[in-house]
Design an enzyme around this catalytic site. Structure first.
Site, mmCIF file in Angstrom:
data_model
loop_
_atom_site.group_PDB
_atom_site.id
_atom_site.type_symbol
_atom_site.label_atom_id
_atom_site.label_comp_id
_atom_site.label_asym_id
_atom_site.label_seq_id
_atom_site.Cartn_x
_atom_site.Cartn_y
_atom_site.Cartn_z
ATOM 1 N N GLY A 1 0.836 -1.286 0.036
ATOM 2 C CA GLY A 1 -0.043 -0.068 0.152
ATOM 3 C C GLY A 1 0.794 1.401 0.026
ATOM 4 O O GLY A 1 0.388 2.106 -0.692
ATOM 5 N N THR A 2 1.745 1.347 0.659
ATOM 6 C CA THR A 2 2.709 2.384 0.635
ATOM 7 C C THR A 2 3.257 2.845 -0.732
ATOM 8 O O THR A 2 3.333 3.988 -1.001
ATOM 9 C CB THR A 2 3.927 2.296 1.983
ATOM 10 O OG1 THR A 2 3.143 2.404 3.001
ATOM 11 C CG2 THR A 2 5.002 3.328 1.664
ATOM 12 N N ASN B 1 -8.508 4.329 8.685
ATOM 13 C CA ASN B 1 -7.586 2.907 9.433
ATOM 14 C C ASN B 1 -7.868 3.014 10.811
ATOM 15 O O ASN B 1 -8.096 1.991 11.310
ATOM 16 C CB ASN B 1 -6.255 2.884 9.216
ATOM 17 C CG ASN B 1 -5.519 4.188 9.235
ATOM 18 O OD1 ASN B 1 -5.840 5.080 8.499
ATOM 19 N ND2 ASN B 1 -4.498 4.231 9.926
ATOM 20 N N GLN C 1 -8.070 -0.146 3.480
ATOM 21 C CA GLN C 1 -9.084 -0.536 4.673
ATOM 22 C C GLN C 1 -10.269 -1.192 4.087
ATOM 23 O O GLN C 1 -10.901 -1.613 4.852
ATOM 24 C CB GLN C 1 -8.913 0.328 5.742
ATOM 25 C CG GLN C 1 -7.866 0.714 6.602
ATOM 26 C CD GLN C 1 -7.320 -0.457 7.320
ATOM 27 O OE1 GLN C 1 -8.047 -1.381 7.453
ATOM 28 N NE2 GLN C 1 -6.080 -0.487 7.847
ATOM 29 N N HIS D 1 -2.724 -7.599 2.470
ATOM 30 C CA HIS D 1 -2.434 -7.878 3.942
ATOM 31 C C HIS D 1 -3.677 -7.698 4.991
ATOM 32 O O HIS D 1 -3.775 -8.013 6.063
ATOM 33 C CB HIS D 1 -1.008 -7.779 4.587
ATOM 34 C CG HIS D 1 -0.811 -6.467 4.801
ATOM 35 N ND1 HIS D 1 -0.983 -6.016 6.343
ATOM 36 C CD2 HIS D 1 -0.570 -5.196 4.236
ATOM 37 C CE1 HIS D 1 -0.602 -4.800 6.252
ATOM 38 N NE2 HIS D 1 -0.441 -4.274 5.196
ATOM 39 N N THR E 1 11.810 -7.328 -11.215
ATOM 40 C CA THR E 1 11.328 -8.763 -10.999
ATOM 41 C C THR E 1 10.305 -9.159 -10.153
ATOM 42 O O THR E 1 10.170 -8.811 -9.003
ATOM 43 C CB THR E 1 12.354 -9.949 -10.891
ATOM 44 O OG1 THR E 1 13.562 -9.849 -11.885
ATOM 45 C CG2 THR E 1 11.661 -11.431 -11.302
ATOM 46 N N CYS F 1 4.659 6.876 20.751
ATOM 47 C CA CYS F 1 5.520 7.717 21.875
ATOM 48 C C CYS F 1 6.767 8.411 21.140
ATOM 49 O O CYS F 1 7.218 7.859 20.088
ATOM 50 C CB CYS F 1 6.261 6.416 22.399
ATOM 51 S SG CYS F 1 7.459 6.997 23.774
#
Length: 378
Positions: A69-70, A147, A175, A196, A232, A319
């Site tokens: 996705g990125t 998301n 999503q 995924h 490839t 964080c």
């Protein structure tokens, strides 16, 4: 563990697992080679391309394979506007970081970007999109479902607005695909697919590119994927993606009804057993599997830690330099820092059960009780 973090990633479906390992054993050739082994690998790639197209109801010539996705989001934005040198882009402040940070990069090289906030229910307003359009606007990018909150965005209406003005429209549907129904054809010029998120493998993705939309490559090499995405092909990963799309096409009706039933069971149980719980985002205009809740007086990171290995949930906070940073998505919706830091996401999968929802309610309720009786310090 009761796994309720399916928006982060999903378990690989057994049929997908079998497809991947069958390809690993069978497809020994390079799909660019013209000998028998190469041709067999090419057949696997093109069969999977057809499977993706069948799920999206588009032409296989409009599907390109990527690493996930990125990359699909980066390729959509940089590939569509990168060769122009300047122009105006509209996106939302609740996009995935792979869109937000790509837009920040484009700003650094001379583009102008408008980041639109969501309303209090987590949706981008169509009127804000219309008002933001300029003569120099060259791209609009808005996700299909957020998301964190699961709230659905008005992508069909945005697509109409964009096409009326001749502006390419990109939708990050990572999503959405495999979790719910889409319209008869992709409501976009460019659409990101991440298997995924619907029981396929990690490290592989796809991008829908409507016929007539021209993208420039962001990687450089040989002529794979019609020259748009060199390298490839990941044949076993592509085989897994194709199988995940096959399964989603036949199973989506059950997934929608099943996860929505469990989502509502989970929401009702937590609301009744945990005082001062609030649902973030629209109550119904959301993914069938997603809840984003905040519990007054309990930090989500503490709840995640207290649940430990018993229930997998997402805190939504990060964080930063030793301090917890509230979700920028929830801040865009108008939540205070305290409210955002008390929020967490529950995302249900196709294989979760009603018994697990009942048990999750008990475990979350008990964890909250302990945290409220023994409040921590910053």
């Amino acid at each position: 563990m009761i796994y309720l973090d399916n928006n982060a990633t999903t378990p690989v479906d057994p049929e997908v697992y079998d497809a991947i390992f069958s390809s690993l054993k069978r497809d020994v050739g390079n799909p660019s080679s013209i000998h028998l082994s190469g041709r067999k690998a090419r057949e696997t790639v093109e069969s999977a391309r057809q499977d993706v197209a069948d799920l999206l109801n588009c032409s296989p010539e409009e599907i390109y394979f990527t690493s996930g996705g990125t990359e699909s989001n980066n390729l959509s934005l940089i590939g569509a506007v990168g060769g122009r040198g300047k122009g105006h882009i509209i996106t939302s402040a609740i996009e995935h970081p792979s869109v937000i940070n790509t837009c920040v990069y484009l700003e650094s090289i001379g583009f102008e970007v408008t980041y639109l906030n969501a309303d209090s229910e987590g949706a981008v307003r169509l009127e804000d999109i219309s008002k933001a359009v300029r003569e120099t606007t060259i791209m609009i990018s808005v996700m299909h479902a957020n998301n964190e909150t699961g709230v659905l965005q008005p992508v069909e209406e945005i697509c109409e607005t964009a096409r009326e003005r001749g502006i390419p429209f990109h939708v990050d549907a990572a999503q959405t695909i495999g979790k719910m129904h889409l319209s008869a054809s992709p409501p976009a010029d460019l659409m990101t697919i991440a298997p995924h998120k619907f029981y396929g493998p990690k490290g592989i993705g796809a991008l829908y590119v409507r016929k007539g939309i021209i993208l420039k490559p962001i990687f450089f090499g040989a002529s794979h994927e019609k020259g748009l995405r060199p390298g490839t092909e990941n044949v076993p990963g592509i085989a897994g993606l194709g199988k995940a799309c096959q399964i989603a096409k036949r199973d989506v009706n059950r997934r929608v009804s099943h996860t929505a039933r469990l989502r509502d069971m989970l929401l009702d149980g937590i609301m009744k057993s945990v005082p001062f719980t609030t649902l973030n985002g629209h109550h119904t205009n959301r993914l069938p599997n997603t809840l984003n809740l905040r519990i007054r007086g309990v930090r989500s990171v503490d709840l995640v830690e207290k649940l430990g290995d018993s229930v997998a949930i997402s805190s939504g906070s990060a964080c930063h330099e030793g301090r917890m940073k509230p979700s920028y998505v929830l801040k865009s919706m108008g939540l205070s820092d305290e409210e955002a830091l008390s929020s967490f996401r529950l995302s249900i999968g196709k294989d979760n059960t009603g018994e697990e929802m009942e048990e999750a309610v008990e475990r979350i309720s008990e964890a909250v009780r302990i945290l409220r009786e023994n409040p921590g310090t910053d």
